[in-house]
Enzyme design. Structure first.
Site, PDB file in Angstrom:
ATOM      1  N   MET A 179       4.726  12.283   2.001  1.00 17.36           N
ATOM      2  CA  MET A 179       3.755  12.374   3.094  1.00 17.36           C
ATOM      3  C   MET A 179       2.476  13.028   2.586  1.00 17.36           C
ATOM      4  SD  MET A 179       5.171  10.929   5.637  1.00 17.36           S
ATOM      5  CE  MET A 179       3.771  11.190   6.738  1.00 17.36           C
ATOM      6  N   ASP A 222       6.849   3.596  12.401  1.00 15.96           N
ATOM      7  CA  ASP A 222       6.908   5.049  12.529  1.00 15.96           C
ATOM      8  C   ASP A 222       7.681   5.420  13.786  1.00 15.96           C
ATOM      9  OD1 ASP A 222       5.459   6.190  10.271  1.00 15.96           O
ATOM     10  OD2 ASP A 222       3.743   5.069  11.038  1.00 15.96           O
ATOM     11  N   MET A 281      11.203   9.693  11.879  1.00 15.81           N
ATOM     12  CA  MET A 281      10.791  11.081  12.152  1.00 15.81           C
ATOM     13  C   MET A 281      11.624  11.556  13.334  1.00 15.81           C
ATOM     14  SD  MET A 281       6.757  10.432  11.489  1.00 15.81           S
ATOM     15  CE  MET A 281       6.982   8.664  11.523  1.00 15.81           C
ATOM     16  N   HIS A 325      10.490   4.432   9.220  1.00 11.17           N
ATOM     17  CA  HIS A 325      10.257   5.828   8.824  1.00 11.17           C
ATOM     18  C   HIS A 325      10.730   6.676   9.992  1.00 11.17           C
ATOM     19  CE1 HIS A 325       6.947   9.095   7.976  1.00 11.17           C
ATOM     20  NE2 HIS A 325       8.179   9.562   7.885  1.00 11.17           N
ATOM     21  N   ASP A 347       2.080   8.119   2.329  1.00  8.41           N
ATOM     22  CA  ASP A 347       1.860   7.839   3.748  1.00  8.41           C
ATOM     23  C   ASP A 347       0.951   8.890   4.367  1.00  8.41           C
ATOM     24  OD1 ASP A 347       2.066   7.178   6.431  1.00  8.41           O
ATOM     25  OD2 ASP A 347       4.235   7.431   6.553  1.00  8.41           O
ATOM     26  N   HIS A 395       5.662  -1.130   8.369  1.00 10.36           N
ATOM     27  CA  HIS A 395       6.170   0.249   8.369  1.00 10.36           C
ATOM     28  C   HIS A 395       6.215   0.719   9.823  1.00 10.36           C
ATOM     29  CE1 HIS A 395       6.380   4.400   6.592  1.00 10.36           C
ATOM     30  NE2 HIS A 395       5.687   4.730   7.666  1.00 10.36           N
ATOM     31  N   MET A 432       9.336   7.976  16.089  1.00  7.89           N
ATOM     32  CA  MET A 432       9.177   9.413  16.374  1.00  7.89           C
ATOM     33  C   MET A 432       9.972   9.799  17.613  1.00  7.89           C
ATOM     34  SD  MET A 432       5.100   9.707  15.822  1.00  7.89           S
ATOM     35  CE  MET A 432       4.344   9.322  14.253  1.00  7.89           C
ATOM     36  N   SER A 470       1.248   0.483   8.777  1.00  7.29           N
ATOM     37  CA  SER A 470       1.905   1.166   9.892  1.00  7.29           C
ATOM     38  C   SER A 470       1.252   0.659  11.169  1.00  7.29           C
ATOM     39  CB  SER A 470       1.694   2.674   9.791  1.00  7.29           C
ATOM     40  OG  SER A 470       1.890   3.278  11.060  1.00  7.29           O
TER      41      SER A 470
HETATM   42  C1  DX5 Z   1       2.347   9.731  10.313  1.00  4.73           C
HETATM   43  C2  DX5 Z   1       2.903   8.369   9.974  1.00  4.73           C
HETATM   44  C3  DX5 Z   1       1.996   7.477   9.210  1.00  4.73           C
HETATM   45  C4  DX5 Z   1       0.626   7.341   9.757  1.00  4.73           C
HETATM   46  C5  DX5 Z   1      -0.247   6.442   8.958  1.00  4.73           C
HETATM   47  O1  DX5 Z   1       3.316  10.440  10.989  1.00  4.73           O
HETATM   48  O2  DX5 Z   1       4.076   8.503   9.221  1.00  4.73           O
HETATM   49  O3  DX5 Z   1       2.640   6.249   8.905  1.00  4.73           O
HETATM   50  O4  DX5 Z   1       0.617   6.973  11.078  1.00  4.73           O
HETATM   51  O5  DX5 Z   1      -1.464   6.369   9.599  1.00  4.73           O
HETATM   52  P1  DX5 Z   1      -2.852   6.647   8.878  1.00  4.73           P
HETATM   53  O6  DX5 Z   1      -2.961   5.641   7.770  1.00  4.73           O
HETATM   54  O7  DX5 Z   1      -3.831   6.466   9.960  1.00  4.73           O
HETATM   55  O8  DX5 Z   1      -2.816   8.065   8.343  1.00  4.73           O
HETATM   56 ZN    ZN Z   2       5.056   6.664   8.331  1.00  2.00          ZN
END
Ligand code: DX5
Ligand code: ZN
Length: 228
Positions: free
Chosen positions: A142, A40, A73, A71, A180, A38, A42, A13
């Site tokens: 998660m 993220d 969110m 991913h 994750d 990956h 948001m 990520s």
């Molecule tokens: C959290 C994300 C993850 C996260 C992973 O919302 O989906 O992908 O950032 O980061 P680490 O490995 O630092 O937990």
């Molecule tokens: Zn993620």
């Protein structure tokens, strides 16, 4: 295929990367031999944080040939699906909690010509996705509450991973389980032993002072030693 035979993969990520050099970071990750990137995504609504959207991902797409997974969110993510595909993502992972019509949304992802995947928050049981398992290529569990990198791994999610693996195997479904949050050398073994075979790694990737290739190799070796 049994859990023991499923191929292992590290999906870094880039949420905790230095965004001023995001492109270089992705190139370095590709050179280090990781399996995919990956992303993220948001929206500041489904989770209390804002990251990047399709334009940022699209700007990196020409720099590497690694597969991109998003991913999402994002509250009710239907509106963002096509732009993520246009940005070059070959897998879209939608939250069971954010889709009122999860079955329809996963079908919409498939109709866009990319791989559908579903993700569960820590509080959401496997039962919530029991009726859509035949629609996905991957389930993401998660192991932190989504929204931020660098959180503590929730080992209490391991029985959920094991239950899900057993259910998928019982139904003969060829579906990967990705995990994750908080994955690091200290936690990846237990995650692999519980039945996960794809590992999102954020901060641990960037923490390794010996670099991405070392982190990738070490994490894969630890997962392989623990997988059963
Ligand atoms: C959290 C994300 C993850 C996260 C992973 O919302 O989906 O992908 O950032 O980061 P680490 O490995 O630092 O937990
Ligand atoms: Zn993620």
């Amino acid at each position: 295929m049994t859990a023991a035979l499923r191929p292992l993969a590290i999906a870094p990520s880039v949420l905790t990367a230095d965004y001023s050099r995001l492109g270089e970071v992705c190139v370095e990750l590709e050179q280090a031999g990781v399996d995919r990137i990956h992303w993220d995504v948001m929206d500041g609504n489904f989770v209390p944080n804002l990251s990047f959207g399709a334009e940022v991902i699209a700007s990196i797409r020409p720099l590497v040939s690694l597969p991109f997974e998003a991913h999402l969110m994002v509250t009710e993510p239907t509106w963002i699906l096509k732009s993520m595909v246009d940005a070059g993502c070959s897998r879209l992972i939608v939250h069971a909690e954010s889709c009122t019509h999860l079955h329809r949304t996963l079908g919409a992802v498939r109709d866009l010509g990319v791989s559908p995947a579903v993700v569960l928050n820590p509080a959401t049981p496997v039962d919530a996705i029991e009726n859509v398992l035949d629609l996905v290529d991957l389930v993401l569990v998660m192991s932190v509450n989504p929204g931020f990198g660098g959180q503590r791994y929730l080992a209490s999610m391991e029985p959920k991973v094991s239950r899900l693996r057993a259910l998928l195997d019982e139904r003969g479904l060829d579906v990967d389980i990705e995990i994750d949050g908080g994955i690091a050398p200290e936690t990846i073994g237990d995650a692999a032993a519980s039945g996960a075979n794809v590992f999102v790694v954020g901060s641990a990737m960037f923490r390794d002072t010996e670099g991405f290739a070392h982190a990738n190799r070490q994490l894969l070796d630890l997962a392989a030693a623990a997988q059963r």
